[in-house]
Design an enzyme around this catalytic site. Structure first.
Site, mmCIF file in Angstrom:
data_model
loop_
_atom_site.group_PDB
_atom_site.id
_atom_site.type_symbol
_atom_site.label_atom_id
_atom_site.label_comp_id
_atom_site.label_asym_id
_atom_site.label_seq_id
_atom_site.Cartn_x
_atom_site.Cartn_y
_atom_site.Cartn_z
ATOM 1 N N ASP A 241 -3.335 -5.017 -0.743
ATOM 2 C CA ASP A 241 -2.900 -6.329 -1.216
ATOM 3 C C ASP A 241 -4.100 -7.239 -1.438
ATOM 4 O O ASP A 241 -5.130 -7.083 -0.778
ATOM 5 C CB ASP A 241 -1.946 -6.926 -0.161
ATOM 6 N N GLY A 242 -3.930 -8.181 -2.371
ATOM 7 C CA GLY A 242 -4.931 -9.233 -2.544
ATOM 8 C C GLY A 242 -5.769 -9.136 -3.810
ATOM 9 O O GLY A 242 -6.702 -9.928 -3.977
ATOM 10 N N ASN A 243 -5.410 -8.239 -4.709
ATOM 11 C CA ASN A 243 -6.172 -8.138 -5.970
ATOM 12 C C ASN A 243 -6.096 -9.436 -6.769
ATOM 13 O O ASN A 243 -7.093 -9.905 -7.316
ATOM 14 C CB ASN A 243 -5.608 -7.025 -6.857
ATOM 15 N N GLU B 287 9.562 -3.892 -6.241
ATOM 16 C CA GLU B 287 9.570 -5.343 -6.515
ATOM 17 C C GLU B 287 8.532 -5.727 -7.585
ATOM 18 O O GLU B 287 8.665 -6.745 -8.255
ATOM 19 C CB GLU B 287 9.286 -6.130 -5.220
ATOM 20 N N ASN B 288 7.491 -4.905 -7.744
ATOM 21 C CA ASN B 288 6.443 -5.221 -8.724
ATOM 22 C C ASN B 288 6.956 -5.221 -10.170
ATOM 23 O O ASN B 288 6.305 -5.769 -11.057
ATOM 24 C CB ASN B 288 5.247 -4.261 -8.606
ATOM 25 N N TRP B 289 8.146 -4.651 -10.404
ATOM 26 C CA TRP B 289 8.708 -4.692 -11.760
ATOM 27 C C TRP B 289 9.001 -6.129 -12.194
ATOM 28 O O TRP B 289 9.170 -6.412 -13.371
ATOM 29 C CB TRP B 289 10.002 -3.863 -11.857
ATOM 30 N N ARG C 27 6.965 -8.541 -12.045
ATOM 31 C CA ARG C 27 5.736 -9.191 -12.524
ATOM 32 C C ARG C 27 5.742 -9.303 -14.052
ATOM 33 O O ARG C 27 6.467 -8.584 -14.724
ATOM 34 C CB ARG C 27 4.517 -8.392 -12.068
ATOM 35 N N SER D 77 6.704 -5.207 3.857
ATOM 36 C CA SER D 77 7.015 -5.270 2.418
ATOM 37 C C SER D 77 7.706 -4.019 1.873
ATOM 38 O O SER D 77 7.293 -3.487 0.834
ATOM 39 C CB SER D 77 5.750 -5.576 1.607
ATOM 40 N N GLU E 191 0.564 2.980 14.147
ATOM 41 C CA GLU E 191 -0.334 1.902 14.569
ATOM 42 C C GLU E 191 -0.664 1.030 13.355
ATOM 43 O O GLU E 191 -0.954 1.557 12.270
ATOM 44 C CB GLU E 191 -1.645 2.483 15.120
HETATM 45 C C1 FPP Z 1 -1.645 -6.006 -4.749
HETATM 46 O O1 FPP Z 1 -2.381 -7.070 -5.199
HETATM 47 C C2 FPP Z 1 -1.859 -4.774 -5.453
HETATM 48 C C3 FPP Z 1 -0.967 -4.185 -6.311
HETATM 49 C C4 FPP Z 1 0.290 -4.776 -6.704
HETATM 50 C C5 FPP Z 1 -1.202 -2.890 -6.910
HETATM 51 C C6 FPP Z 1 -2.276 -2.042 -6.347
HETATM 52 C C7 FPP Z 1 -3.050 -1.509 -7.475
HETATM 53 C C8 FPP Z 1 -4.356 -1.191 -7.460
HETATM 54 C C9 FPP Z 1 -5.170 -1.239 -6.236
HETATM 55 C C10 FPP Z 1 -5.062 -0.783 -8.678
HETATM 56 C C11 FPP Z 1 -4.736 0.511 -9.307
HETATM 57 C C12 FPP Z 1 -4.229 1.570 -8.441
HETATM 58 C C13 FPP Z 1 -4.614 2.858 -8.508
HETATM 59 C C14 FPP Z 1 -3.951 3.872 -7.648
HETATM 60 C C15 FPP Z 1 -5.677 3.308 -9.383
HETATM 61 P P1 FPP Z 1 -1.627 -8.357 -5.660
HETATM 62 O O2 FPP Z 1 -1.675 -8.422 -7.124
HETATM 63 O O3 FPP Z 1 -0.258 -8.398 -5.068
HETATM 64 O O4 FPP Z 1 -2.487 -9.454 -5.012
HETATM 65 P P2 FPP Z 1 -2.056 -10.926 -4.620
HETATM 66 O O5 FPP Z 1 -1.115 -10.774 -3.454
HETATM 67 O O6 FPP Z 1 -3.346 -11.553 -4.250
HETATM 68 O O7 FPP Z 1 -1.415 -11.539 -5.809
#
Ligand code: FPP
Length: 242
Positions: free
Chosen positions: A18-20, A65-67, A69, A194, A205
């Site tokens: 999480d956190g991208n 749930e990501n659908w 977005r 989540s 753990e």
């Molecule tokens: C959460 O960050 C991350 C995701 C929804 C998807 C994870 C995807 C990757 C790490 C990239 C590609 C994956 C692979 C397997 C190559 P967020 O967008 O929810 O962050 P936020 O909570 O800060 O908005």
């Protein structure tokens, strides 16, 4: 440098990456750039897992749930995943990594399904580590699918309701044949599961770090594993042998 006990490496590590989005926003970029950096972290963590002898690594790459977005973000994530699989195939072959997926894969775009199936097929004989990507995955959906499959068998008299045990339920989940995770890592500081591996995480753990996923380094991963090695796992017992 973190020193690890090679006899106590978690067999199965699961990660909520999480956190991208926050990482990108903090730097003044769009969210997709955060996912791109996040994919580089995926690569580093897969490599490190293989190096230290983790046998099962499960990554929450796209939740049910990501659908919800924005379309452009979903498309970017799918494209990133395809690029990742194409780029990493040789590496997976060299390192004995077998690809697996859990989730409602049939909901993914055809091009993504195609490359996933191709990679699964190519890597199916690999023995050293199983990399499972949870895609279009939801823990409750997984339980619904399992309950429906079991209910059908009971209705067809293939199974009696008294045959329903923990093992039978485990074997009806997407994760059939996989051990439950020993260790769950969640980045970016939220204290939530989540909808991830709800059944399977019963005795896992947990490790929650404020670090955002793109900033999660191999060094921090090794520190997390070292912390795992200092935990006493009791699985509900007292730990005193009494
Ligand atoms: C959460 O960050 C991350 C995701 C929804 C998807 C994870 C995807 C990757 C790490 C990239 C590609 C994956 C692979 C397997 C190559 P967020 O967008 O929810 O962050 P936020 O909570 O800060 O908005």
């Amino acid at each position: 440098m973190t020193t690890l006990n090679s006899h106590n490496i978690p067999r199965h590590v699961a990660i909520i990456m999480d956190g991208n989005g926050r990482w990108a926003r903090q730097k003044g970029f769009g969210r997709v750039f955060g996912h791109e950096k996040g994919a580089e972290t995926v690569r580093d963590v897969v490599t490190a897992s293989r190096e230290i002898g983790v046998r099962w690594l499960t990554l929450y790459a796209f939740s049910e749930e990501n659908w919800k977005r924005p379309q452009h973000e979903i498309q970017a994530l799918m494209k990133l995943l395809r690029r990742f699989l194409k780029r990493e195939l040789d590496e997976m072959q060299e390192n004995g990594i077998k690809l697996n997926t859990i989730g409602r894969i049939e909901k993914l775009p055809a091009a993504t399904q195609e490359i996933l199936l191709h990679t699964i097929q190519k890597t199916r004989e690999n023995q050293d580590m199983v990399l499972t990507l949870a895609l279009s995955y939801g823990g409750r959906q997984e339980i619904i699918d399992a309950v429906q499959a079991i209910a059908r068998k009971v209705a067809n008299h293939e199974l009696d309701s008294s045959d329903i045990t923990e093992t039978l339920i485990s074997n009806a989940l997407y994760t059939q044949g996989m051990p439950d995770p020993d260790f769950l890592i969640r980045t970016s500081g939220e204290y939530r599961i989540s909808n991830f591996l709800l059944w399977q995480l019963s005795y896992t753990e947990l490790y929650i770090t404020p670090t955002l996923w793109p900033d999660f380094t191999k060094a921090e991963y090794l520190r997390a594993i070292s912390e795992y090695q200092h935990r006493e796992r009791r699985f509900g017992s007292t730990g005193t042998g009494q």
